[in-house]
Design a protein around this motif. Structure first.
Motif, short mmCIF file in Angstrom:
data_model
loop_
_atom_site.label_atom_id
_atom_site.label_comp_id
_atom_site.label_asym_id
_atom_site.label_seq_id
_atom_site.Cartn_x
_atom_site.Cartn_y
_atom_site.Cartn_z
N VAL A 1 0.85 -1.21 0.00
CA VAL A 1 0.00 0.00 0.00
C VAL A 1 0.88 1.25 0.00
O VAL A 1 0.67 2.18 -0.79
N LEU A 2 1.88 1.26 0.89
CA LEU A 2 2.79 2.41 0.94
C LEU A 2 3.58 2.55 -0.36
O LEU A 2 3.84 3.66 -0.83
N SER B 1 4.75 12.03 -9.79
CA SER B 1 4.00 13.29 -9.73
C SER B 1 4.73 14.40 -10.48
O SER B 1 5.93 14.35 -10.71
N ALA C 1 3.30 6.56 -6.90
CA ALA C 1 2.49 7.63 -7.48
C ALA C 1 3.14 8.99 -7.23
O ALA C 1 3.17 9.86 -8.12
N ALA C 2 3.68 9.16 -6.02
CA ALA C 2 4.33 10.44 -5.69
C ALA C 2 5.59 10.65 -6.53
O ALA C 2 5.88 11.78 -6.95
N THR D 1 10.06 11.70 -1.76
CA THR D 1 9.93 10.25 -1.92
C THR D 1 11.22 9.65 -2.47
O THR D 1 11.58 8.52 -2.13
N ILE E 1 1.62 4.37 -2.99
CA ILE E 1 1.60 5.82 -2.72
C ILE E 1 2.94 6.45 -3.12
O ILE E 1 2.99 7.50 -3.76
N SER F 1 8.14 -0.03 -4.22
CA SER F 1 7.72 1.15 -4.98
C SER F 1 8.36 1.18 -6.37
O SER F 1 7.73 1.62 -7.34
#
Length: 235
Positions: free
Chosen positions: A27-28, A38, A34-35, A47, A31, A96
């Motif tokens: 889950v982290l 960005s 996605a960051a 990040t 995020i 990630s």
């Protein structure tokens, strides 16, 4: 020794802590991924620093800092909470990159076609991007889970009652060192082998779905262009 209650209890702790840490870490990781994609420079910088820090320092050091350092700052965590926090933060940094590469592998034309058909960004991600990215990410995610199962041995340093720690207790009681370590190794082999079968099943499931959609897309008369491609992928 192999059927010792202590080792069985330790194996259970190893399994559930791995599963929880992997789920929260994923889950982290989404995020963070996605960051990192960005358009905001500050978000990408923060990040990026997090991933650099977590991947550049040993997990053992991170665990000790969380377990012994945070209480000095007024943050008191139980052994289990500190262990899961350390595993999640470390694992998310690696996951990630897997998630980011999986999402980037989906052709942008399909996203544009879905948006042209009036789909919302969330629906585009859920229906178009995620299924295809998962097919690519599953082998790497499976390997990460396998690795995390064995990495939990580091938790014995902060006194988590996982498999290796329970083996140490059993050895101290009867002084059968070699037998205890061999029993622990057999437990890890069983756990990683079982997970290997689960991973293969997941790869076959998502691989079949993609092959079926690909064959439909290649069927004569299916049409050309991004809308036809998107329709074939979503069937």
């Amino acid at each position: 020794m192999l059927t010792s209650t202590q080792l069985l209890k330790g194996a259970w702790v190893t399994v559930w802590m791995t599963a929880v840490s992997m789920a929260l870490g994923l889950v982290l990781a989404v995020i963070v991924a996605a960051a990192r994609s960005s358009r905001f420079t500050a978000l990408r910088g923060v990040t990026g620093f997090y991933v650099w820090l977590m991947r550049g320092t040993p997990l053992l050091v991170q665990l000790v800092i969380i377990y012994t350092g945070l209480p000095q700052l007024g943050v008191k965590l139980s052994v289990i909470e500190a262990a899961i926090l350390g595993l999640v933060l470390n694992e998310a940094a690696y996951l990630s990159e897997i998630v980011r590469s999986g999402l980037m592998s989906v052709p942008s034309g399909q996203t544009e076609a879905a948006r042209a058909l009036g789909m919302s960004p969330l629906r585009v991600f859920r229906v178009v991007v995620l299924p295809q990215a998962l097919r690519i990410m599953i082998p790497s995610l499976g390997n990460s889970f396998n690795s995390l199962l064995k990495t939990t041995t580091l938790l014995s340093v902060i006194s988590v009652q996982e498999l290796l720690r329970q083996t140490q207790f059993a050895v101290q009681l009867n002084f059968r060192v070699l037998e205890g370590l061999v029993a622990a190794a057999i437990y890890y082999l069983i756990l990683t082998t079982v997970w290997g079968f689960v991973q293969q099943a997941l790869e076959r499931k998502f691989g079949r779905g993609y092959d079926r959609n690909y064959r439909r897309k290649a069927t004569p008369g299916a049409g050309d262009g991004p809308a036809a491609e998107l329709e074939a992928v979503n069937r």
